[in-house]
Design an enzyme around this catalytic site. Structure first.
Site, mmCIF file in Angstrom:
data_model
loop_
_atom_site.group_PDB
_atom_site.id
_atom_site.type_symbol
_atom_site.label_atom_id
_atom_site.label_comp_id
_atom_site.label_asym_id
_atom_site.label_seq_id
_atom_site.Cartn_x
_atom_site.Cartn_y
_atom_site.Cartn_z
ATOM 1 N N GLY A 18 0.853 -1.189 0.000
ATOM 2 C CA GLY A 18 0.000 0.000 0.000
ATOM 3 C C GLY A 18 0.881 1.229 0.000
ATOM 4 N N CYS A 51 3.062 5.528 -2.775
ATOM 5 C CA CYS A 51 3.909 5.423 -3.969
ATOM 6 C C CYS A 51 3.656 4.190 -4.825
ATOM 7 C CB CYS A 51 5.372 5.462 -3.563
ATOM 8 S SG CYS A 51 5.823 7.058 -2.900
#
Ligand code: UDX
Length: 454
Positions: free
Chosen positions: A260, A263
């Site tokens: 998650g 980025c």
């Protein structure tokens, strides 16, 4: 040298604080007045280990300033670093460059002669050159340089990553931009950090390729973990063995609930969309995204299935941040898990050492608790979603004593497989067989047999 940083998100703020630590005069700009006031009072708006003390020390030395006045900060600067957010577009995959171009347009009229504009936000290949042309068009005759300097820092270890990076990438189109950028990073070059001078496009693609490759490693090991579950193998052993091959390396091979954060999800989607547009489809990246997206929901379903008749049961979710040492919940697998649990009629109690403020706004229907034991009260299962150290140190006897049923689902494999079972838990983890309390009794028996020579 005076340096202005536009944007005080993770990358902008960490860059500003660390560059002032190098000894430069730095002004950080943000439109958000509340954020600037927080920073002016010596506080960090983000949770990041080590940032606040460094911020305060440099501000006290008069090297670090905060303002909302972009025009003034740009006019006084030799170098302007653009580090604003480049979110995912509404369509869901492309990178949205509106804020970045708005920032460039705002600084352009105020650029002084020989200014260097450094693009630090993650942008698709060709963007930095477009910035160069845009400024040239708006300010014909002005001498200036544009540099692409992607950032590789991780949340939770951002200061350490900035100060001790594996490499610094400087994409340039002229010698002046190179010289000025090399001067800024001289303290790192002196400690033998590789400083790679590249073209603008090489720098831009390197950033996407690095993030996509790491995300791909995670999706890869996550699928291997599924296979381990089907065959009785142990993914921790497997990734250790695989990682010993120096051509592969042992990092980013921890199986879990999926990646998650701000980025990986954004950058993989942007790279895939850009590849499609450019006629160079990135099929491995497409698969990486697909594996990760479906994984979060599959894992959530695995929790529901483990409860048997799930409706009306209580689950304690331990950790909602997308990883440890951050208060960031963006794209956290915990969000998909909370959605599925709540939709299945499960009562959710939850704890996170840092991320509860943000998460409780999104999920007011969850009972947010100050510590993991409170969260586990009367729960039919605890689910470890984030690899916080405080969850590694859980007192399992105490945890079990407050629960309605001793079921632990550990999505980060932070416990040894048989450990929770020794305390009477049914222990479900990732890429490893389920451990039942009886297994540990069996282990105790065999230990006893071994002890008596059986
Ligand atoms: C990442 C890149 O590492 C960094 O270089 C870039 O500048 C920004 O994106 P960050 O998002 O802060 O940094 O976190 P990272 O530590 O890379 O973890 C990303 C996600 O992958 C997290 O959800 C983490 O839990 C997950 N992960 C990481 C795994 O599931 N397994 C692993 O082995 C490693």
């Amino acid at each position: 040298m005076k340096i202005t940083i536009i944007g005080t998100g993770y990358v902008g703020l960490v860059t500003g604080v660390c560059i002032s630590e190098f000894g430069f005069d730095v002004t950080c700009v943000d439109r958000n007045e509340e954020k600037i006031q927080t920073l002016q009072s010596g506080k960090s708006p983000i949770y990041e280990p080590g940032i606040e003390s460094m911020l305060q020390a440099n501000a006290a030395q008069g090297r670090l300033h905060f303002t909302t006045d972009t025009a003034k900060a740009a006019a006084g600067a030799d170098v302007i670093v653009v580090a604003v957010d480049t979110p995912t577009s509404k369509s869901g995959d492309q990178v949205e460059l509106g804020q970045m171009y708005a920032a460039v347009d705002e600084i352009t009229p105020n650029l002084r002669e020989n200014a260097v504009v450094i693009i630090k936000c993650t942008v698709v290949p060709g963007t930095t050159r477009k910035v160069l042309e845009r400024i040239r068009k708006a300010r014909p005759g002005l001498k200036f340089s544009v540099v692409s300097n992607p950032e590789f820092l991780r949340e939770g270890s951002a200061i350490e990553d900035f100060m001790n990076p594996d490499r610094v990438v400087i994409g340039v189109h002229d010698h002046y931009g190179r010289e000025v950028s090399e001067h800024i990073y001289r303290p790192l070059a002196l400690q033998s950090t590789p400083i790679r001078i590249a073209s603008l496009e090489d720098a831009e693609i390197s950033k996407y390729a690095s993030n996509a490759f790491l995300a791909m490693k995670i999706s890869f090991i996550n699928e291997i973990a599924d296979l381990c579950e089907q065959t009785g193998a142990n993914v921790i052993e497997v990734s250790d063995i695989v990682g010993l091959d120096t051509r592969i390396g042992d990092q980013f091979l921890r199986a879990g609930p999926g990646y998650g954060g701000a980025c990986f999800p954004k950058d993989t989607k942007a790279l895939a969309a850009f590849g499609r547009e450019a006629g160079a489809p990135q099929r491995l990246v497409e698969a990486t995204i697909e594996v990760n997206e479906s994984r979060k929901y599959r894992i959530a379903q695995k929790i529901v299935d483990a409860l048997g008749e799930a409706k009306g049961k209580t689950v304690a979710v331990l950790g909602v941040a997308f990883k440890a040492n951050t208060d960031d919940i963006r794209e956290s697998p915990a969000l998909a898990i909370l959605d599925v649990l709540l939709k299945s009629g499960i009562k959710v109690r939850a704890f996170d050492p840092q991320a509860m403020r943000a998460a409780s706004k999104l999920y007011p229907q969850v009972t947010w608790c100050d510590d993991p034991y409170k969260a586990a009260e009367n729960a039919n299962a605890v689910v470890i979603v984030t690899d916080w150290n405080v969850l590694r140190a859980l007192e399992l006897m105490r945890l079990k004593s407050v629960m309605a049923e001793p079921l632990m689902i550990d999505l980060r494999n932070i416990h040894r497989r048989r450990e929770p079972a020794k305390f009477g838990f049914t222990y479900i983890s990732i890429g490893r067989d389920v451990a039942e309390p009886a297994d540990s009794e069996h282990e105790a028996d065999t230990r006893h047999l071994r002890a008596i020579g059986g």
